[in-house]
Design a protein around this motif. Sequence first.
Motif, PDB file in Angstrom:
ATOM      1  N   ARG A   3      41.464  43.190  38.905  1.00 50.31           N
ATOM      2  CA  ARG A   3      42.689  43.945  38.803  1.00 50.31           C
ATOM      3  C   ARG A   3      42.538  45.300  39.469  1.00 50.31           C
ATOM      4  O   ARG A   3      43.484  45.878  39.982  1.00 50.31           O
ATOM      5  CB  ARG A   3      43.057  44.122  37.331  1.00 50.31           C
ATOM      6  N   CYS A   4      41.357  45.857  39.470  1.00 52.43           N
ATOM      7  CA  CYS A   4      41.195  47.212  39.945  1.00 52.43           C
ATOM      8  C   CYS A   4      39.775  47.461  40.419  1.00 52.43           C
ATOM      9  O   CYS A   4      38.833  46.797  40.016  1.00 52.43           O
ATOM     10  CB  CYS A   4      41.537  48.191  38.832  1.00 52.43           C
ATOM     11  N   GLU A  15      38.459  52.061  31.336  1.00 52.49           N
ATOM     12  CA  GLU A  15      37.268  51.332  30.921  1.00 52.49           C
ATOM     13  C   GLU A  15      37.188  50.001  31.652  1.00 52.49           C
ATOM     14  O   GLU A  15      38.206  49.376  31.947  1.00 52.49           O
ATOM     15  CB  GLU A  15      37.282  51.097  29.409  1.00 52.49           C
ATOM     16  N   GLY A  16      35.982  49.570  31.926  1.00 57.13           N
ATOM     17  CA  GLY A  16      35.782  48.293  32.590  1.00 57.13           C
ATOM     18  C   GLY A  16      34.301  48.010  32.763  1.00 57.13           C
ATOM     19  O   GLY A  16      33.448  48.888  32.604  1.00 57.13           O
ATOM     20  N   GLU A  17      34.013  46.787  33.080  1.00 58.40           N
ATOM     21  CA  GLU A  17      32.623  46.383  33.307  1.00 58.40           C
ATOM     22  C   GLU A  17      32.158  46.883  34.674  1.00 58.40           C
ATOM     23  O   GLU A  17      32.861  46.738  35.675  1.00 58.40           O
ATOM     24  CB  GLU A  17      32.509  44.865  33.246  1.00 58.40           C
ATOM     25  N   VAL A  18      30.996  47.507  34.710  1.00 58.98           N
ATOM     26  CA  VAL A  18      30.451  48.013  35.967  1.00 58.98           C
ATOM     27  C   VAL A  18      29.753  46.872  36.700  1.00 58.98           C
ATOM     28  O   VAL A  18      28.795  46.281  36.198  1.00 58.98           O
ATOM     29  CB  VAL A  18      29.460  49.172  35.718  1.00 58.98           C
ATOM     30  N   GLN A  35      43.429  40.112  30.848  1.00 55.66           N
ATOM     31  CA  GLN A  35      43.347  40.994  29.693  1.00 55.66           C
ATOM     32  C   GLN A  35      44.375  42.120  29.793  1.00 55.66           C
ATOM     33  O   GLN A  35      44.986  42.531  28.806  1.00 55.66           O
ATOM     34  CB  GLN A  35      41.939  41.577  29.564  1.00 55.66           C
ATOM     35  N   TYR A  36      44.539  42.626  31.025  1.00 57.36           N
ATOM     36  CA  TYR A  36      45.518  43.688  31.252  1.00 57.36           C
ATOM     37  C   TYR A  36      46.929  43.205  30.931  1.00 57.36           C
ATOM     38  O   TYR A  36      47.701  43.897  30.248  1.00 57.36           O
ATOM     39  CB  TYR A  36      45.425  44.148  32.701  1.00 57.36           C
ATOM     40  N   LEU A  37      47.291  41.994  31.381  1.00 55.04           N
ATOM     41  CA  LEU A  37      48.612  41.440  31.106  1.00 55.04           C
ATOM     42  C   LEU A  37      48.801  41.145  29.623  1.00 55.04           C
ATOM     43  O   LEU A  37      49.902  41.311  29.077  1.00 55.04           O
ATOM     44  CB  LEU A  37      48.831  40.168  31.934  1.00 55.04           C
ATOM     45  N   TYR A  38      47.734  40.710  28.961  1.00 47.05           N
ATOM     46  CA  TYR A  38      47.812  40.474  27.519  1.00 47.05           C
ATOM     47  C   TYR A  38      48.138  41.776  26.780  1.00 47.05           C
ATOM     48  O   TYR A  38      48.981  41.796  25.874  1.00 47.05           O
ATOM     49  CB  TYR A  38      46.494  39.898  27.005  1.00 47.05           C
ATOM     50  N   GLU A 112      46.432  49.942  26.829  1.00 52.19           N
ATOM     51  CA  GLU A 112      46.677  49.141  28.026  1.00 52.19           C
ATOM     52  C   GLU A 112      45.639  49.376  29.122  1.00 52.19           C
ATOM     53  O   GLU A 112      45.510  48.565  30.034  1.00 52.19           O
ATOM     54  CB  GLU A 112      48.081  49.449  28.564  1.00 52.19           C
ATOM     55  N   ASN A 113      44.930  50.487  29.038  1.00 52.73           N
ATOM     56  CA  ASN A 113      43.806  50.757  29.944  1.00 52.73           C
ATOM     57  C   ASN A 113      44.256  50.813  31.415  1.00 52.73           C
ATOM     58  O   ASN A 113      43.815  50.035  32.258  1.00 52.73           O
ATOM     59  CB  ASN A 113      42.710  49.690  29.778  1.00 52.73           C
TER      60      ASN A 113
END
Length: 274
Positions: A3-4, A15-18, A35-38, A112-113
């Motif tokens: 997503r990004c 936040e996100g996995e590196v 996850q973002y859409l959820y 929503e991050n």
Amino acid sequence: MSRCVSSVFDRPQFEGEVIPSAITGENMRYFPRDQYLYRLGFSANVISALVFIVIGVVAGIFALRISLSHMKALNVGGMQLGSTITALINAVQIQVLNAIYNEVAVALTEYENHRTNTEYEDSLIAKTFIFQFVNSFASLFYIAFVKPFIPDMDPCVGQCMGELQASLGTIFMTRLATGSVLKLAIPYFNQKMRVKAETKGVDPEELSDVERQFILDDYHVILGTFADYANLTIQFGYATMFIAAYPLALIMSFVANYVGTCHGEPFAVYRMLD
């Protein structure tokens, strides 16, 4: 599909996995789109539920108004006090629910991050506008556009325009009074108490610029500005959409904004907070 991708434009709170980038090999933060859409869907459901709750509360207030209108004890000198009482309840309900929802909207937007400040602000604006529009104007739209067509079920007190004027005046004046207390009086006394606590035994005039900045109240550069503009937007709606019913709203709005903008600085001084 990611997503990004992490960049200099990412929000510090994002936040996100590196993981290593497949293109440059540099580390990036990855947040799955599903996850973002959820999370967006979860926020939409919460907001929809809150909007329906507001509609239910407003309906309950008007049901109470109908009940009070049949009480002869509240008919004093040809004036129906039940309408005034429910208008005050409606004004308080608007202020309380807006204050509660503002906290909920910020929490949902954080959940929503969002990757960038622009995405964050757009999401917060959409949430706040939808809720505050319904909460602030639902009762007025009902009086102006629904009650005239259901006189048997919910007759207007006198003329519907007069009832709209009374309701709008009560709501508008309550909002201005509450805003004056929250934006001027409370910050003024908080600042006085803070200066007194931080400058024991020291003349405040002898403080350096850095020390003066330290004892100022915090002003969030995003949420502070956002709250100010949201308040002005709702005030603009009251002063324009229902101007025919309450022309005095324009003058009251002008005076309140003039005092708050031009003469409010000594009462509410802040330091910027990211």
